[in-house]
Design a protein around this motif. Structure first.
Motif, short mmCIF file in Angstrom:
data_model
loop_
_atom_site.label_atom_id
_atom_site.label_comp_id
_atom_site.label_asym_id
_atom_site.label_seq_id
_atom_site.Cartn_x
_atom_site.Cartn_y
_atom_site.Cartn_z
N THR A 46 0.98 -1.26 0.10
CA THR A 46 0.03 -0.01 -0.17
C THR A 46 1.05 1.13 0.08
O THR A 46 1.93 1.05 0.24
CB THR A 46 -0.89 -0.09 1.14
N THR A 47 0.19 2.55 -0.36
CA THR A 47 0.97 3.62 -0.15
C THR A 47 1.41 3.97 1.00
O THR A 47 2.29 4.95 1.10
CB THR A 47 0.09 4.76 -0.91
N SER A 48 1.14 3.45 2.25
CA SER A 48 1.37 3.71 3.51
C SER A 48 2.87 3.02 3.82
O SER A 48 3.28 3.26 4.97
CB SER A 48 0.28 3.58 4.56
N ASP A 49 3.11 1.97 2.94
CA ASP A 49 4.35 1.10 3.32
C ASP A 49 5.54 1.73 2.85
O ASP A 49 5.50 1.52 1.59
CB ASP A 49 4.17 -0.15 2.86
N PRO A 50 6.43 2.49 3.17
CA PRO A 50 7.40 3.24 2.64
C PRO A 50 8.58 2.32 2.01
O PRO A 50 8.68 1.06 2.56
CB PRO A 50 8.04 4.19 3.62
N ARG A 51 9.27 2.66 1.32
CA ARG A 51 10.83 2.14 0.93
C ARG A 51 11.86 2.83 1.35
O ARG A 51 11.89 4.32 1.31
CB ARG A 51 10.81 1.95 -0.57
N LEU A 52 12.68 2.45 2.06
CA LEU A 52 13.93 3.26 2.77
C LEU A 52 15.17 2.61 2.61
O LEU A 52 15.37 1.48 2.63
CB LEU A 52 13.81 3.16 4.30
N GLY A 53 15.91 3.78 1.94
CA GLY A 53 17.30 3.25 1.95
C GLY A 53 18.07 3.33 3.23
O GLY A 53 17.83 4.39 3.96
N MET A 54 19.09 2.69 3.55
CA MET A 54 19.80 2.64 4.64
C MET A 54 21.21 2.30 4.68
O MET A 54 21.69 1.67 3.81
CB MET A 54 19.30 1.63 5.78
N VAL A 55 22.04 2.85 5.46
CA VAL A 55 23.55 2.54 5.77
C VAL A 55 23.96 2.56 7.03
O VAL A 55 23.65 3.35 7.82
CB VAL A 55 24.42 3.55 4.87
#
Length: 382
Positions: free
Chosen positions: A2-11
Motif C-alpha cells: 500500500t501507499t502507506s508502506d515506505p521504501r527506505l534506503g539505509m547505511v
C-alpha cells in the motif's frame, strides 16, 4: 504494497550500527509491516528483511589518519556507486545510521536530489569536531538523537531533531539475567568473571587486545579461580587466536563467537574498548575499565579536536570519571590490571556504580522504536 508502506534506503557501518538499525527496523515494521529497506548493512538488519547490497565490513576503519587514507579512494568509490544505485531506486527516505564520515556526504547528495534524509545517532559534535554541524545542516532533514541533551544543540542551529532514547536501553532488561547468562555460557554461578571486550574492528583488536590479555594474566595470578570470557566479533578471530595462544595456560579464558550481551550479563567486571560497548556495559550495570589505543598520528589528531575530558560514553553521560579510562600510553597491561583490581577489592564501589547506571538506564529507556518511527512518519508526511 500500500501507499502507506515506505521504501527506505539505509547505511549502517559496523556491528554497533547494525544492531541499532535492526532495532529501528523492528519498530518501523510494527508501523509498516510491508516496509522495504535496502542499502549497506549487516546480519542483524537482515533479520528484519533488509536487502544488503553491500556488507558493513567495507566501512570498517580504525583511526582517523593513515588507515583511513589508505582506503579513502575505495570508500569514495563505494559511496558514489551506492549513491547512484539509491538514486535509481528512489526510496521514500534515506536513513544513515551513525558512520557520519561516510553517511553525511551520501546524505547531502541524496537530499540535493530531492530524497528525504534522516540521520540516526547524532555525531558527537558536543565532544569533538563541532564544525560538522554545518555539514549536517546541508545533508540532513532530521536527526534522531539518542541522548536527551542533543536536540537543543540542533535546534539552535536550525536543524530538526528528536530525542528518541537509546534502543539498547529498551533491548537490555532492567534486571540483569546474570544466572541465566552464566548457565548459557557454562560458567559457574559462584565464580568471579571478567569480560574482555577489545573492540569489533580489526585495528582496535590489534591495538587493544594485547593490553587486555596481559592484564588478565596479571589478575589471574592475584586472584585464583578468576574466569575470563572474550566475545570475538566476526572477522577478527585470525588476529585474536595468535594473541590468545601466547597466554595459553596462564588463565581460564573462554573465547565466544559474539554473544557480547551474554558475556556482559554474566560478568562481574569488564575490561572494554571505548565505544558503544561501554554504554551496553553500563546498561548491564557492570563496573568497567575503559581502554583505547590507536595509531599515534590518529591519537594526536583526536587530541586536538576533543572538547571534553571524558572519552567513554558512561562518563560523558554522567559528567564525571565514574569509571576509569586508560587511553593510549596509559593503556598498558599493568595499568589495566591495577584499575581492575581496585574494582575487585571494593564490592561497595561496584554496587554504587551499578545504582548510577540503573538511573541512566531509566533515562535512556524511551521506547525508541515508537519515538523514532513517529519521527520518520513525520518526515515522510504520513
Amino acid at each position: 504494497m500500500t501507499t502507506s508502506d515506505p521504501r527506505l534506503g539505509m547505511v549502517a557501518g559496523e556491528p554497533s550500527g547494525d544492531l541499532l538499525a535492526q532495532l529501528l527496523l523492528g519498530g518501523l515494521k510494527q508501523r509498516w509491516p510491508a516496509l522495504q529497506s535496502f542499502g549497506l548493512g549487516g546480519p542483524q538488519m537482515q533479520t528484519q528483511g533488509f536487502d544488503a547490497w553491500w556488507n558493513y565490513d567495507l566501512l570498517a576503519v580504525h583511526g582517523y589518519s593513515l588507515e583511513l587514507l589508505l582506503r579513502l579512494r575505495r570508500l569514495f568509490a563505494l559511496r558514489a556507486e551506492l549513491g547512484d544505485r539509491l538514486l535509481k531506486a528512489r526510496p521514500d527516505a534515506f536513513i544513515g545510521v551513525d558512520a557520519p564520515d561516510f553517511n553525511l556526504g551520501l546524505e547531502a547528495r541524496l537530499k540535493k536530489a530531492g530524497t528525504k534524509t534522516i540521520h540516526f545517532v547524532s555525531p558527537s559534535i558536543w565532544a569533538w569536531r563541532g564544525g560538522r554541524i554545518h555539514k549536517i545542516r546541508e545533508a540532513v532533514d532530521h536527526v534522531l538523537c539518542l541522548f536527551p541533551f542533543e536536540p537543543e544543540i540542533y535546534q539552535r542551529a536550525g536543524i530538526a531533531a528528536s530525542y528518541v532514547g537509546h534502543p539498547l536501553a529498551d533491548a537490555i532488561p532492567l534486571e540483569v539475567p546474570r544466572e541465566a547468562a552464566r548457565t548459557a555460557l557454562g560458567l559457574p554461578l559462584d565464580a568471579r568473571v571478567i569480560a574482555l571486550l577489545p573492540g569489533s574492528r580489526r585495528g582496535e583488536v590489534r591495538h587493544i587486545a594485547p593490553a587486555l590479555l596481559g592484564a588478565a594474566a596479571r589478575l589471574a595470578k592475584q586472584n585464583p579461580g578468576l574466569r575470563f570470557v572474550l566475545p570475538a566479533m566476526r572477522g577478527v578471530r585470525d588476529l585474536l587466536d595468535p594473541m590468545v595462544a601466547k597466554f595459553a595456560g596462564q588463565f581460564e579464558l573462554q573465547v565466544l563467537d559474539g554473544r557480547s550481551h551474554e558475556a556482559l550479563a554474566a560478568c562481574d567486571l569488564t575490561l572494554i574498548a571505548s565505544g558503544t560497548a561501554t554504554l551496553e556495559a553500563a546498561l548491564f550495570k557492570r563496573p568497567m575499565v575503559i581502554t583505547y589505543n590507536m595509531h599515534w598520528l590518529s591519537w594526536i589528531r583526536m587530541q586536538g579536536m576533543a572538547y571534553q575530558p571524558w572519552v567513554g560514553l558512561p562518563n560523558i553521560l554522567l559528567r564525571g570519571f565514574v569509571v576509569p579510562e586508560l587511553l593510549q600510553d596509559s593503556c598498558t597491561p599493568e595499568a589495566v590490571a591495577q584499575a581492575a583490581q581496585q574494582w575487585l577489592d571494593s564490592p561497595s564501589r561496584c554496587e554504587g556504580v551499578g545504582q548510577r547506571f540503573a538511573e541512566l538506564h531509566h533515562l535512556l529507556r524511551q521506547d525508541t522504536a515508537r519515538r523514532a518511527s513517529d519521527a520518520v512518519a513525520q518526515v515522510l508526511g504520513r
